[in-house]
Design an enzyme around this catalytic site. Structure first.
Site, mmCIF file in Angstrom:
data_model
loop_
_atom_site.group_PDB
_atom_site.id
_atom_site.type_symbol
_atom_site.label_atom_id
_atom_site.label_comp_id
_atom_site.label_asym_id
_atom_site.label_seq_id
_atom_site.Cartn_x
_atom_site.Cartn_y
_atom_site.Cartn_z
ATOM 1 N N ASN A 73 44.244 41.102 38.950
ATOM 2 C CA ASN A 73 45.389 40.255 39.277
ATOM 3 C C ASN A 73 46.630 40.851 38.612
ATOM 4 O O ASN A 73 46.521 41.574 37.615
ATOM 5 C CB ASN A 73 45.153 38.823 38.780
ATOM 6 C CG ASN A 73 45.967 37.778 39.533
ATOM 7 O OD1 ASN A 73 46.811 38.105 40.363
ATOM 8 N ND2 ASN A 73 45.709 36.504 39.231
ATOM 9 N N GLU A 125 39.176 41.372 35.006
ATOM 10 C CA GLU A 125 38.216 40.375 34.532
ATOM 11 C C GLU A 125 36.875 40.675 35.177
ATOM 12 O O GLU A 125 36.810 40.958 36.382
ATOM 13 C CB GLU A 125 38.661 38.947 34.887
ATOM 14 C CG GLU A 125 39.854 38.466 34.101
ATOM 15 C CD GLU A 125 40.157 36.997 34.343
ATOM 16 O OE1 GLU A 125 39.967 36.197 33.418
ATOM 17 O OE2 GLU A 125 40.563 36.662 35.471
ATOM 18 N N ASP A 154 45.653 42.328 34.920
ATOM 19 C CA ASP A 154 44.303 41.849 34.567
ATOM 20 C C ASP A 154 43.152 42.650 35.149
ATOM 21 O O ASP A 154 43.130 42.910 36.360
ATOM 22 C CB ASP A 154 44.073 40.437 35.167
ATOM 23 C CG ASP A 154 44.796 39.346 34.453
ATOM 24 O OD1 ASP A 154 45.283 39.585 33.354
ATOM 25 O OD2 ASP A 154 44.873 38.247 35.022
ATOM 26 N N GLU A 196 51.664 40.054 33.414
ATOM 27 C CA GLU A 196 50.253 40.277 33.056
ATOM 28 C C GLU A 196 49.605 41.198 34.077
ATOM 29 O O GLU A 196 49.913 41.126 35.275
ATOM 30 C CB GLU A 196 49.525 38.924 33.023
ATOM 31 C CG GLU A 196 48.100 38.969 32.506
ATOM 32 C CD GLU A 196 47.532 37.552 32.294
ATOM 33 O OE1 GLU A 196 48.289 36.663 31.839
ATOM 34 O OE2 GLU A 196 46.355 37.349 32.611
#
Length: 290
Positions: free
Chosen positions: A121, A106, A104, A102
C-alpha cells in the site's frame, strides 16, 4: 499460484544470484531500536540478526534510529513458519502526523501449506486505499529473502529478491499526493490481526502454536538521512553520476518491466485499480493512467 509458462526464467537469475551474494555489514544495534514487546524483540548474533515474536499477551516491533527522505531500502526477512494464520508481519516506511506518508509491505499469515499474502500500500498525505496483493513464487518461511523499497521523487518500486512487483509513479500532475516532503522512519512489527488478516477474519490465530517468530538480517539503506531539518544528500538531487546514488533517478528498464509484468500476471491476487465495486464514484485518478 500462477504458472511461469511463457516467461524466460533466466531473466531472474542475475538478480537472484546478486542478492544471494549481498553481505551487508549492517548492525541492528546501531541502526534500530526495539520499541515495544517487553522483551519479545531481540537483537542477536552480535547485532547481525533481529527477531520479533508474538504470543497471546503481546507482539513486538522496532523502528530505525534514522529518518530518510528518499532511498533504496533493503531488508532480508524470514517469516513465521507453520500455521501463521491471523498473524501479520509489517515492514514499512512512515512519517508522523495526521497527513502522514507511508510505504507498506505487510505479510498476511495463513494456515500451514497455504501461501502467505504479500500486501502492499502507499499513503500520501494520510490517504491510502491503494492496495495491491500478491502470492510469492517461493516459501518465504524456509529462508531469508530480500524485500526492497526504492523511493525517489518520480516513483516507488517494491521488489522481492531484486524482482520488481509493483511500481507506483508520481502522479501529482493529476492531483494525486505523492510521498516526497516528509521524512520517514523504517518500522516493523509482528502482531495479531485475526479479525481480518486471514480469509477476512474467518481463520483465527492458533495460540497453541505460539510463540510466532519472524527474523531479519542484512539491512541496507542507500538513502538520504534526514537530521535537524536537513538531508545528508547535499542537494535535493544527489548526483546520479555516482553509482551509489543511481537509485535517485532510477526507473524500470525493459528487462525489469518484463519481470514486473510476469509477477503481476501470475502472482497478483488483488489490485485496487480493478475493483470497480469498491469505487462506485469511479476508480482513483492514477488508475486511468497507463
Amino acid at each position: 499460484m500462477g504458472s511461469i509458462s511463457g516467461f524466460n526464467f533466466t531473466l531472474l537469475m542475475p538478480f537472484v544470484i546478486g542478492y544471494l551474494m549481498v553481505a551487508s555489514a549492517s548492525n541492528f544495534n546501531q541502526d534500530f531500536d526495539i520499541t515495544w514487546g517487553d522483551g519479545r524483540g531481540k537483537i542477536v548474533n552480535n547485532g547481525e540478526v533481529l527477531t520479533l515474536s508474538l504470543d497471546k499477551a503481546s507482539g513486538s516491533g522496532f523502528q530505525s534510529k534514522n529518518e530518510y527522505l528518499f532511498g533504496q531500502i533493503d531488508m532480508q526477512l524470514k517469516l513465521v513458519s507453520g500455521n501463521s494464520a491471523g498473524t501479520v508481519t509489517a515492514y514499512y516506511l512512515s512519517s508522523k502526523g495526521s497527513t502522514w506518508d507511508e510505504i507498506d509491505f505487510e505479510f498476511l499469515g495463513n494456515l500451514s501449506g497455504d501461501p502467505y499474502i504479500l500486501h502492499t500500500n502507499v499513503f500520501g498525505q494520510g490517504k491510502g486505499n491503494r492496495e495491491q496483493q500478491f502470492y510469492l513464487w517461493f516459501d518465504p518461511t524456509a529462508d531469508f529473502h530480500t524485500y526492497s523499497i526504492l523511493w525517489n521523487p518520480q516513483r516507488i518500486i517494491f521488489s522481492v529478491d531484486g524482482t520488481p512487483i509493483r511500481e507506483y509513479k508520481n502522479m501529482e500532475s493529476i492531483g494525486v499526493p505523492f510521498p516526497k516532503n516528509q521524512p520517514m522512519r523504517i518500522y516493523s512489527s509482528l502482531w495479531n490481526a485475526d479479525d481480518w488478516a486471514t480469509r477476512g477474519g474467518l481463520v483465527k490465530t492458533d495460540w497453541t502454536q505460539a510463540p510466532f517468530t519472524a527474523s531479519y538480517r542484512n539491512f541496507n539503506a542507500n538513502a538520504c538521512v534526514w537530521s535537524n531539518g536537513a538531508s545528508s544528500c547535499k542537494s535535493n538531487s544527489p548526483s546520479s553520476a555516482s553509482t551509489n546514488n543511481a537509485w535517485f533517478s532510477q526507473e524500470l528498464d525493459s528487462t525489469s518491466q518484463q519481470r514486473l509484468q510476469w509477477v503481476q500476471k501470475n502472482y497478483m491476487i488483488y489490485n485496487y485499480c480493478t475493483d470497480a465495486k469498491r469505487f462506485p464514484q469511479g476508480l482513483p485518478a492514477e488508475c486511468n493512467m497507463s
